[in-house]
Design a protein around this motif. Structure first.
Motif, PDB file in Angstrom:
ATOM      1  N   ASN A 210       0.072  -9.221 -14.147  1.00  0.00           N
ATOM      2  CA  ASN A 210      -0.679  -8.129 -14.772  1.00  0.00           C
ATOM      3  C   ASN A 210       0.095  -6.817 -14.755  1.00  0.00           C
ATOM      4  O   ASN A 210       0.041  -6.053 -15.718  1.00  0.00           O
ATOM      5  CB  ASN A 210      -2.038  -7.970 -14.077  1.00  0.00           C
ATOM      6  N   ALA A 211       0.826  -6.575 -13.674  1.00  0.00           N
ATOM      7  CA  ALA A 211       1.636  -5.346 -13.622  1.00  0.00           C
ATOM      8  C   ALA A 211       2.733  -5.400 -14.676  1.00  0.00           C
ATOM      9  O   ALA A 211       2.990  -4.408 -15.366  1.00  0.00           O
ATOM     10  CB  ALA A 211       2.239  -5.182 -12.233  1.00  0.00           C
ATOM     11  N   SER A 212       3.353  -6.572 -14.831  1.00  0.00           N
ATOM     12  CA  SER A 212       4.409  -6.712 -15.834  1.00  0.00           C
ATOM     13  C   SER A 212       3.859  -6.456 -17.235  1.00  0.00           C
ATOM     14  O   SER A 212       4.487  -5.767 -18.051  1.00  0.00           O
ATOM     15  CB  SER A 212       5.012  -8.112 -15.756  1.00  0.00           C
TER      16      SER A 212
ATOM     17  N   GLY B  58      -7.517  -8.763 -12.697  1.00  0.00           N
ATOM     18  CA  GLY B  58      -6.307  -8.510 -13.473  1.00  0.00           C
ATOM     19  C   GLY B  58      -6.394  -7.288 -14.376  1.00  0.00           C
ATOM     20  O   GLY B  58      -5.461  -6.487 -14.441  1.00  0.00           O
ATOM     21  N   GLY B  59      -7.533  -7.113 -15.045  1.00  0.00           N
ATOM     22  CA  GLY B  59      -7.663  -5.986 -15.963  1.00  0.00           C
ATOM     23  C   GLY B  59      -7.558  -4.652 -15.245  1.00  0.00           C
ATOM     24  O   GLY B  59      -6.932  -3.708 -15.738  1.00  0.00           O
TER      25      GLY B  59
ATOM     26  N   ALA C 191      -2.746  -2.155  -3.957  1.00  0.00           N
ATOM     27  CA  ALA C 191      -2.734  -3.097  -2.835  1.00  0.00           C
ATOM     28  C   ALA C 191      -4.116  -3.733  -2.632  1.00  0.00           C
ATOM     29  O   ALA C 191      -4.240  -4.941  -2.442  1.00  0.00           O
ATOM     30  CB  ALA C 191      -2.296  -2.386  -1.555  1.00  0.00           C
ATOM     31  N   MET C 192      -5.157  -2.908  -2.694  1.00  0.00           N
ATOM     32  CA  MET C 192      -6.518  -3.430  -2.484  1.00  0.00           C
ATOM     33  C   MET C 192      -6.945  -4.333  -3.638  1.00  0.00           C
ATOM     34  O   MET C 192      -7.527  -5.388  -3.421  1.00  0.00           O
ATOM     35  CB  MET C 192      -7.510  -2.272  -2.324  1.00  0.00           C
ATOM     36  N   LEU C 193      -6.656  -3.940  -4.881  1.00  0.00           N
ATOM     37  CA  LEU C 193      -7.025  -4.766  -6.035  1.00  0.00           C
ATOM     38  C   LEU C 193      -6.320  -6.117  -5.978  1.00  0.00           C
ATOM     39  O   LEU C 193      -6.914  -7.151  -6.305  1.00  0.00           O
ATOM     40  CB  LEU C 193      -6.656  -4.048  -7.344  1.00  0.00           C
ATOM     41  N   THR C 194      -5.060  -6.122  -5.532  1.00  0.00           N
ATOM     42  CA  THR C 194      -4.317  -7.376  -5.436  1.00  0.00           C
ATOM     43  C   THR C 194      -4.899  -8.261  -4.344  1.00  0.00           C
ATOM     44  O   THR C 194      -5.041  -9.477  -4.525  1.00  0.00           O
ATOM     45  CB  THR C 194      -2.835  -7.088  -5.164  1.00  0.00           C
ATOM     46  N   ALA C 195      -5.283  -7.670  -3.221  1.00  0.00           N
ATOM     47  CA  ALA C 195      -5.860  -8.447  -2.113  1.00  0.00           C
ATOM     48  C   ALA C 195      -7.243  -8.991  -2.476  1.00  0.00           C
ATOM     49  O   ALA C 195      -7.610 -10.097  -2.071  1.00  0.00           O
ATOM     50  CB  ALA C 195      -5.940  -7.597  -0.857  1.00  0.00           C
ATOM     51  N   LEU C 196      -8.007  -8.228  -3.254  1.00  0.00           N
ATOM     52  CA  LEU C 196      -9.340  -8.692  -3.668  1.00  0.00           C
ATOM     53  C   LEU C 196      -9.228  -9.936  -4.543  1.00  0.00           C
ATOM     54  O   LEU C 196      -9.968 -10.902  -4.385  1.00  0.00           O
ATOM     55  CB  LEU C 196     -10.077  -7.602  -4.446  1.00  0.00           C
ATOM     56  N   GLY C 197      -8.284  -9.885  -5.500  1.00  0.00           N
ATOM     57  CA  GLY C 197      -8.101 -11.012  -6.404  1.00  0.00           C
ATOM     58  C   GLY C 197      -9.107 -11.037  -7.533  1.00  0.00           C
ATOM     59  O   GLY C 197     -10.209 -10.481  -7.414  1.00  0.00           O
ATOM     60  N   GLY C 198      -8.686 -11.638  -8.650  1.00  0.00           N
ATOM     61  CA  GLY C 198      -9.596 -11.798  -9.775  1.00  0.00           C
ATOM     62  C   GLY C 198      -9.813 -10.541 -10.594  1.00  0.00           C
ATOM     63  O   GLY C 198     -10.716 -10.488 -11.422  1.00  0.00           O
TER      64      GLY C 198
ATOM     65  N   VAL D 139     -16.194  -0.937  -6.169  1.00  0.00           N
ATOM     66  CA  VAL D 139     -16.177  -0.574  -7.588  1.00  0.00           C
ATOM     67  C   VAL D 139     -15.513  -1.643  -8.457  1.00  0.00           C
ATOM     68  O   VAL D 139     -16.038  -1.975  -9.522  1.00  0.00           O
ATOM     69  CB  VAL D 139     -15.512   0.813  -7.779  1.00  0.00           C
ATOM     70  N   PRO D 140     -14.386  -2.250  -8.022  1.00  0.00           N
ATOM     71  CA  PRO D 140     -13.774  -3.252  -8.922  1.00  0.00           C
ATOM     72  C   PRO D 140     -14.709  -4.422  -9.245  1.00  0.00           C
ATOM     73  O   PRO D 140     -14.799  -4.837 -10.403  1.00  0.00           O
ATOM     74  CB  PRO D 140     -12.553  -3.726  -8.122  1.00  0.00           C
ATOM     75  N   ARG D 141     -15.412  -4.951  -8.244  1.00  0.00           N
ATOM     76  CA  ARG D 141     -16.366  -6.045  -8.495  1.00  0.00           C
ATOM     77  C   ARG D 141     -17.505  -5.560  -9.382  1.00  0.00           C
ATOM     78  O   ARG D 141     -17.985  -6.293 -10.258  1.00  0.00           O
ATOM     79  CB  ARG D 141     -16.935  -6.564  -7.176  1.00  0.00           C
TER      80      ARG D 141
END
Lengths: 127, 127, 127, 127, 127, 127
Positions: free
Chosen positions: F116-118, F74-75, F65-72, C107-109
Motif C-alpha cells: 500500500n505504501a508503494s 490498506g486504504g 506503525a499502528m495502522l500496519t500493526a492493526l492490519g486490514g 478511528v481506523p476500524r
C-alpha cells in the motif's frame, strides 16, 4: 546470512509460487520494497521454512491457519493456498483448516479464508 | 446435535485435558458459563475436531498456531500445549510452530507463545 | 442438530439477506465451501441467533460492533448492515454503533465501518 | 470541550464504576496517566456515551462486544461488566453477548470474555 | 548471518534491557526457547534495529506503538518502555505515543499501554 | 471543544491530505458520516496531533506503525503515507518503519504495508 540460505529460499519460493512469484517478483522489486523481498527470501523461506522438524506441507498448513487468524490478509491467503497445493496440501485439508478456523478465529475470519482460498483454487482449476 | 456428538467431545476433552479439564470443569460450570461449555464440548471438540481429513495431532498444531496469531490468549495456549502433547505433538514440533509464528504473527506473539508453552511443558515435567 | 434448527437458520438468512444471500448462495456453494455454509446456517443463524434473551435487532447491533472491532472484514460489514436494517436497526443506530467504535476499536476500524456501512446503505437507497 | 461535558462524563463514570473507579482513580492519576483519564472522562463517557440514539444499556452491551472481539483486555471486560450491570444489562444478556461472540470472534475470545465476566459477577455477588 | 551481527544484537539488548535481560536471559534459555532468543538477538536487535535511517530512539517509539496496537502484550510493553528510556525516549514522549494510540488503536489498547508503561516507569523510579 | 481546535484540525488535514482529503471530503460527507468526520477533524487532528512533545513528522511515523500493526487497513495506510510525506517523513524512513514491522507485527502485516505504501508513493510520483 550465507548466500546458501538465500538460494534455498529462492528455490522454495520458485517451488511454491512459480517464477512469477519468485524471480520475476524479486527482479521487479524497487529499492523501496527490496528490503522486504530480501527478508522474505532469506529469513522466511530460506531459514525458517527450512529449519526442519516440520516439513513444508505442515508449515504451509500452519501458515494458512495463522493468516486466517490474523485477518485482513486475503491476498496472502490466496498466494499461500497456491503454495500449499505445491507443497502437497490437498484441497480437502485446506477446507478443514478453514473450517477449524471458524471455531478458533471466528466465522468472519473463516469466511474470509474460504472466499480467498476458493478464488485461488479456481485460478488453479481445482474449484 | 446428537448426544453421540456430545459424548465424543467429552471423550476428546478427557483425552486432551484430563478429568479436571473435562468432567470436573463441566460439573463446576455455573448456569452463566454452561452455554459456553456446551458449545465447546459439542460443536468444537465433538463435531469440528472429529470431522476427519485432519487428525487430532494436526488439529492441535493448527490450534496452537491460531491461538498464537490471535494474541492475548496465554492461558489457552498453555491448555492447548498440554492437549497437543496428549495428541502426539512433540516438544520440538511445538517449538517450531512458535518459531514459525515469529515470521507470520511477529516476534511479540511468538514470545507470548514460547513463554506460555514453556510454562505448560514445565508443569508436565517436559521442560 | 435437528433439521428444524437448519430450517430456522435458513429462514433467518432469507429474512436478513434475501433469497440471493440465502437459498441461491447455498445452492451455488461448492463441495469446498459447503461445510462453512452448513455451519453458518445451522450453528450461527439457526442456533446462536435464536437462543433468545437478546432479540435479532440487538444481535445485529452486536454483530456489527464485533465485525468493526475485528477489522479487515468490510464485505461482511456491508452484508450485516443490510441484515441489520431487515432486523429493525435504524440508520441512526448503525451510525452510533460505528461512532462508538471510534473510541473502543480506534478511528481506523471506525472509518472502515463507516465506509462499508455507507456503501451498503447506498445499495439499499438509504444513503 | 465544555466543563459540562467533563462533568457529565464524571457522573457516568461514578454511576458505572463507583467513586473508586471515578473520583478516586482520577485523583490518584499521575501527570503521566492524566491525559488518558481526561480523554476517557470527556471524549469517551462525557461526549460519546451521551450522544443519544443508543441508551447507556445498549452502549454497555456494544462495549462488551467490542472488548471481547479485540481480545487481550480481560481487566477492562471485568470493569465494563460491572458497569453494564449498573446500566441495567442483565446477567443473562451478558451471557448471550459472550455466547454470540463464540461465533463472531471465535471460541478463544469468548472463553476470555466468560472467564472475566464470571469473575466480575462473583465480585458483585451475582455469580 | 555473521557473528558480528549477533554480537551487535547482544550489545543492544544489554544497553536496552541490562545484563538480566540480555546475557542472563540468554544463558538461562532452555533448548526449547533458544531458537527464539537467537532470532531475537540476531534478526531483531542485531540486524533490523541496526539497519540505520531510523535511530534506536525512533525505533523504540515505533516498537511501543506497534506493541500497543497489537494488544495483549503487557509484559513486552513494560520491557520496551524500559528499553526506550535507555534509548533516550522521554517519559513525556512515551505518554504521547500512548495518548496517540487512544485515537488509532482505541481506548482499551491505550489503557493497556498506559497501565503497563506506568508500572515499568515506577520500577525505574520515574513514576 | 472550541472552533479553534476544529480549525487547527482542518488546517492539518489540508496540509496532509490536500483540499480533496479535507474540505471537499467534509463537504461531501452525508449526515451518516458527518459524526466521524467531526471527530476526526476535532479530536484526532485538531486536538491529539497538536498536543506537542511529538512533532507531526513523528506522529505520522507512529500512525503508519499502528495502522500496519492493526492490519486490514490498506486504504488508510495509503492516505497516511501521503500525509507522512507532507509532514517531512522520507521515503526511506517509511521503508524502515515497514521493515521494522516485519519483526514486530509479522511479515503479512509488513507485506500489506509495503504494497500500500508503494502504491501511494507511485501516485505521488516518488516510486
Amino acid at each position: 546470512m550465507s548466500d546458501q540460505t538465500y538460494e534455498a529460499g529462492l528455490e522454495l519460493r520458485r517451488k511454491m509460487f512459480g517464477i512469477d512469484g519468485a524471480d520475476k517478483r524479486i527482479e521487479a522489486a524497487s529499492d523501496f520494497i527490496r528490503p522486504l523481498e530480501d527478508f522474505v527470501t532469506k529469513e522466511c523461506f530460506g531459514d525458517t521454512w527450512n529449519r526442519g522438524v516440520l516439513d513444508h506441507k505442515t508449515r504451509s498448513m500452519l501458515t494458512i491457519a495463522m493468516l486466517t487468524a490474523l485477518g485482513g490478509q486475503g491476498g496472502q491467503i490466496r498466494n499461500h493456498v497456491k503454495g500449499a497445493i505445491q507443497n502437497g496440501v490437498s484441497k480437502e485439508e485446506i477446507r478443514e483448516i478453514l473450517r477449524h478456523a471458524a471455531i478458533y478465529a471466528g466465522v468472519p475470519r473463516s469466511v474470509e479464508g474460504f472466499l480467498n482460498a476458493s478464488a485461488a483454487l479456481q485460478e488453479l482449476g481445482l474449484e
